[in-house]
Design a protein around this motif. Structure first.
Motif, PDB file in Angstrom:
ATOM      1  N   ILE A 100       1.885   1.422  -4.872  1.00 30.92           N
ATOM      2  CA  ILE A 100       0.476   1.630  -5.205  1.00 30.92           C
ATOM      3  C   ILE A 100      -0.048   2.958  -4.648  1.00 30.92           C
ATOM      4  CG2 ILE A 100      -0.246  -0.761  -5.591  1.00 30.92           C
ATOM      5  CD1 ILE A 100      -1.074  -0.884  -2.655  1.00 30.92           C
ATOM      6  N   ALA A 101       0.820   3.957  -4.529  1.00 33.85           N
ATOM      7  CA  ALA A 101       0.394   5.249  -3.994  1.00 33.85           C
ATOM      8  C   ALA A 101      -0.682   5.888  -4.858  1.00 33.85           C
ATOM      9  CB  ALA A 101       1.593   6.191  -3.866  1.00 33.85           C
ATOM     10  N   GLU A 102      -0.609   5.669  -6.174  1.00 36.31           N
ATOM     11  CA  GLU A 102      -1.588   6.287  -7.071  1.00 36.31           C
ATOM     12  C   GLU A 102      -2.985   5.714  -6.890  1.00 36.31           C
ATOM     13  OE1 GLU A 102      -0.155   2.606  -9.092  1.00 36.31           O
ATOM     14  OE2 GLU A 102       0.746   4.207  -7.897  1.00 36.31           O
ATOM     15  N   GLN A 103      -3.096   4.587  -6.186  1.00 37.72           N
ATOM     16  CA  GLN A 103      -4.405   3.970  -5.950  1.00 37.72           C
ATOM     17  C   GLN A 103      -5.089   4.515  -4.706  1.00 37.72           C
ATOM     18  OE1 GLN A 103      -5.298   2.082  -8.364  1.00 37.72           O
ATOM     19  NE2 GLN A 103      -3.318   1.676  -9.300  1.00 37.72           N
ATOM     20  N   ALA A 104      -4.439   5.408  -3.969  1.00 32.62           N
ATOM     21  CA  ALA A 104      -4.945   5.867  -2.670  1.00 32.62           C
ATOM     22  C   ALA A 104      -6.390   6.372  -2.696  1.00 32.62           C
ATOM     23  CB  ALA A 104      -4.014   6.923  -2.082  1.00 32.62           C
ATOM     24  N   PRO A 105      -6.806   7.180  -3.701  1.00 31.85           N
ATOM     25  CA  PRO A 105      -8.177   7.701  -3.661  1.00 31.85           C
ATOM     26  C   PRO A 105      -9.230   6.752  -4.220  1.00 31.85           C
ATOM     27  CG  PRO A 105      -6.999   8.662  -5.510  1.00 31.85           C
ATOM     28  CD  PRO A 105      -6.009   7.795  -4.778  1.00 31.85           C
ATOM     29  N   LYS A 106      -8.819   5.622  -4.778  1.00 30.93           N
ATOM     30  CA  LYS A 106      -9.771   4.714  -5.412  1.00 30.93           C
ATOM     31  C   LYS A 106     -10.446   3.822  -4.383  1.00 30.93           C
ATOM     32  CE  LYS A 106      -7.173   4.380  -9.756  1.00 30.93           C
ATOM     33  NZ  LYS A 106      -6.511   3.442 -10.700  1.00 30.93           N
ATOM     34  N   ARG A 107     -11.642   3.371  -4.706  1.00 26.17           N
ATOM     35  CA  ARG A 107     -12.271   2.370  -3.852  1.00 26.17           C
ATOM     36  C   ARG A 107     -11.477   1.067  -3.918  1.00 26.17           C
ATOM     37  NH1 ARG A 107     -18.817   2.649  -4.917  1.00 26.17           N
ATOM     38  NH2 ARG A 107     -19.192   4.695  -3.960  1.00 26.17           N
ATOM     39  N   ALA A 108     -11.423   0.366  -2.795  1.00 24.24           N
ATOM     40  CA  ALA A 108     -10.672  -0.882  -2.750  1.00 24.24           C
ATOM     41  C   ALA A 108     -11.217  -1.903  -3.746  1.00 24.24           C
ATOM     42  CB  ALA A 108     -10.697  -1.463  -1.333  1.00 24.24           C
ATOM     43  N   GLU A 109     -12.522  -1.903  -3.956  1.00 22.42           N
ATOM     44  CA  GLU A 109     -13.139  -2.882  -4.844  1.00 22.42           C
ATOM     45  C   GLU A 109     -12.755  -2.683  -6.308  1.00 22.42           C
ATOM     46  OE1 GLU A 109     -17.317  -2.412  -4.284  1.00 22.42           O
ATOM     47  OE2 GLU A 109     -17.375  -0.359  -5.076  1.00 22.42           O
ATOM     48  N   ALA A 110     -12.187  -1.518  -6.644  1.00 20.86           N
ATOM     49  CA  ALA A 110     -11.786  -1.232  -8.024  1.00 20.86           C
ATOM     50  C   ALA A 110     -10.407  -1.796  -8.356  1.00 20.86           C
ATOM     51  CB  ALA A 110     -11.805   0.270  -8.280  1.00 20.86           C
ATOM     52  N   LEU A 111      -9.693  -2.298  -7.360  1.00 25.89           N
ATOM     53  CA  LEU A 111      -8.329  -2.775  -7.557  1.00 25.89           C
ATOM     54  C   LEU A 111      -8.305  -4.255  -7.920  1.00 25.89           C
ATOM     55  CD1 LEU A 111      -7.860  -0.052  -6.153  1.00 25.89           C
ATOM     56  CD2 LEU A 111      -6.072  -1.152  -4.797  1.00 25.89           C
ATOM     57  N   LEU A 164      -0.124  11.042   6.063  1.00 27.32           N
ATOM     58  CA  LEU A 164       1.160  11.028   5.360  1.00 27.32           C
ATOM     59  C   LEU A 164       1.860   9.682   5.514  1.00 27.32           C
ATOM     60  CD1 LEU A 164       2.506  14.624   6.172  1.00 27.32           C
ATOM     61  CD2 LEU A 164       1.615  13.765   3.993  1.00 27.32           C
ATOM     62  N   LYS A 165       1.745   9.091   6.703  1.00 29.73           N
ATOM     63  CA  LYS A 165       2.353   7.780   6.906  1.00 29.73           C
ATOM     64  C   LYS A 165       1.692   6.730   6.025  1.00 29.73           C
ATOM     65  CE  LYS A 165       3.352   4.225  10.378  1.00 29.73           C
ATOM     66  NZ  LYS A 165       3.221   3.822  11.802  1.00 29.73           N
ATOM     67  N   ALA A 166       0.354   6.764   5.927  1.00 29.54           N
ATOM     68  CA  ALA A 166      -0.359   5.810   5.075  1.00 29.54           C
ATOM     69  C   ALA A 166       0.065   5.956   3.626  1.00 29.54           C
ATOM     70  CB  ALA A 166      -1.868   6.005   5.221  1.00 29.54           C
ATOM     71  N   LEU A 167       0.181   7.196   3.138  1.00 34.80           N
ATOM     72  CA  LEU A 167       0.590   7.431   1.757  1.00 34.80           C
ATOM     73  C   LEU A 167       2.033   6.995   1.526  1.00 34.80           C
ATOM     74  CD1 LEU A 167      -1.056  10.921   1.154  1.00 34.80           C
ATOM     75  CD2 LEU A 167      -1.845   8.696   0.332  1.00 34.80           C
ATOM     76  N   GLU A 168       2.873   7.189   2.528  1.00 38.56           N
ATOM     77  CA  GLU A 168       4.271   6.757   2.411  1.00 38.56           C
ATOM     78  C   GLU A 168       4.352   5.234   2.279  1.00 38.56           C
ATOM     79  OE1 GLU A 168       8.422   6.801   5.040  1.00 38.56           O
ATOM     80  OE2 GLU A 168       6.608   7.737   5.822  1.00 38.56           O
ATOM     81  N   ILE A 169       3.563   4.523   3.064  1.00 41.70           N
ATOM     82  CA  ILE A 169       3.571   3.065   2.992  1.00 41.70           C
ATOM     83  C   ILE A 169       3.044   2.594   1.644  1.00 41.70           C
ATOM     84  CG2 ILE A 169       2.553   0.961   3.958  1.00 41.70           C
ATOM     85  CD1 ILE A 169       2.556   2.418   6.696  1.00 41.70           C
ATOM     86  N   LEU A 170       1.971   3.212   1.166  1.00 40.36           N
ATOM     87  CA  LEU A 170       1.444   2.848  -0.147  1.00 40.36           C
ATOM     88  C   LEU A 170       2.472   3.102  -1.235  1.00 40.36           C
ATOM     89  CD1 LEU A 170      -2.200   4.230   0.189  1.00 40.36           C
ATOM     90  CD2 LEU A 170      -1.562   1.822  -0.090  1.00 40.36           C
TER      91      LEU A 170
END
Length: 272
Positions: free
Chosen positions: A134-145, A123-129
């Motif tokens: 960029i919270a909506e990017q949480a489930p994506k691979r980092a290389e896709a950003l 929850l803390k990680a999602l809050e920071i995102l």
């Protein structure tokens, strides 16, 4: 309170950082500028204990962090988060897990092996995102950003550590002008809103003027300027960069539009 005293780093017979001293009182945003090879990155790496100093001391609230060893040195690295030019994310791992890796050194080997995270940490990680847009990017691979999004993930990972100091080593050098401004706006907001000290290595004069409370200029491992952004005259820039008569500020400036304030550019990028 940060106090750097006579810090030197030798590589063979050459001093990459040559007997530098300065002090920072309070949660300032400090920019270190200079041409490549001036010693900027070496200094940050010494402060974060990624590179050993040859001599000198770095006192944080009276404690010499260069003298720390073992677990104490690792604990200091958690309090002094590092952001790199090339992001240093795990490309095939999802964004949320990359952020959670900011607290790896606080976890047991078993938890790390099986990728086990507490609900509070997630929850803390999602809050920071979410805070960084960029919270909506949480489930994506980092290389896709995009590059700018990846750098904000790296900033989120640093915030996950809850550090006292954030060190940013050329955080916008590989970004286009708009993403560079978004990243710098993010660092400035963290500095102002959280009261965290930020020390950033920067190449450009306009970025230093726009964001920094204080600017330190390095040349050949030595400090040749230490002052406020409005003192960064063309003459001072010549001293820092060692430029000849053909020097002009456009050579050390980005293309970020001057007529857009940082917050406006940040908001515009978030809505794009």
């Amino acid at each position: 309170m940060l106090e750097v005293k006579n810090v030197t780093r030798m590589f063979g017979q050459k001093a990459a950082v040559d007997n530098i001293s300065f002090a920072i009182d309070g949660p300032a945003f400090v920019g270190i500028i200079g041409r490549s090879g001036a010693g900027k990155s070496t200094f940050l790496r010494m402060m974060n204990r990624l590179t050993d100093a040859s001599s000198g001391s770095i006192l944080v609230e009276g404690r010499d962090v260069l003298a720390l060893k073992g677990a104490e040195a690792r604990a200091w690295q958690s309090q002094c988060a590092m952001i790199f030019q090339q992001f240093n994310l795990v490309p095939r791992m999802d964004v949320a897990s990359n952020v959670l890796h900011g607290i790896l050194n606080r976890r047991s080997t078993l938890q790390t092996m099986f990728n086990l995270w507490s609900e509070a940490d997630i929850l803390k990680a999602l809050e920071i995102l979410g805070r960084l847009g960029i919270a909506e990017q949480a489930p994506k691979r980092a290389e896709a950003l995009s590059g700018g999004q990846q750098q904000r993930v790296a900033i989120a990972r640093a915030l996950m550590q809850d550090p006292k100091i954030i060190l940013a080593d050329e955080p916008i050098a590989s970004l286009d002008p708009m993403n560079a401004q978004v990243v710098m706006d993010t660092l400035k907001r963290i500095n102002v809103e959280d009261g965290r000290m930020v020390i950033a290595n920067l190449h450009t004069l306009d970025t230093a003027r726009r964001y920094c409370d204080r600017v330190i200029g390095m040349r050949d491992g030595r400090i040749v300027f230490d002052g406020t952004p409005d003192q960064l005259s063309t003459g001072v820039a010549r001293d820092i960069y060692g430029a000849d008569e053909s020097f002009n500020e456009s050579a050390t400036s980005t293309a970020i539009p001057a007529d857009r304030r940082p917050d406006e550019a940040y908001a515009g990028a978030m809505l794009a």
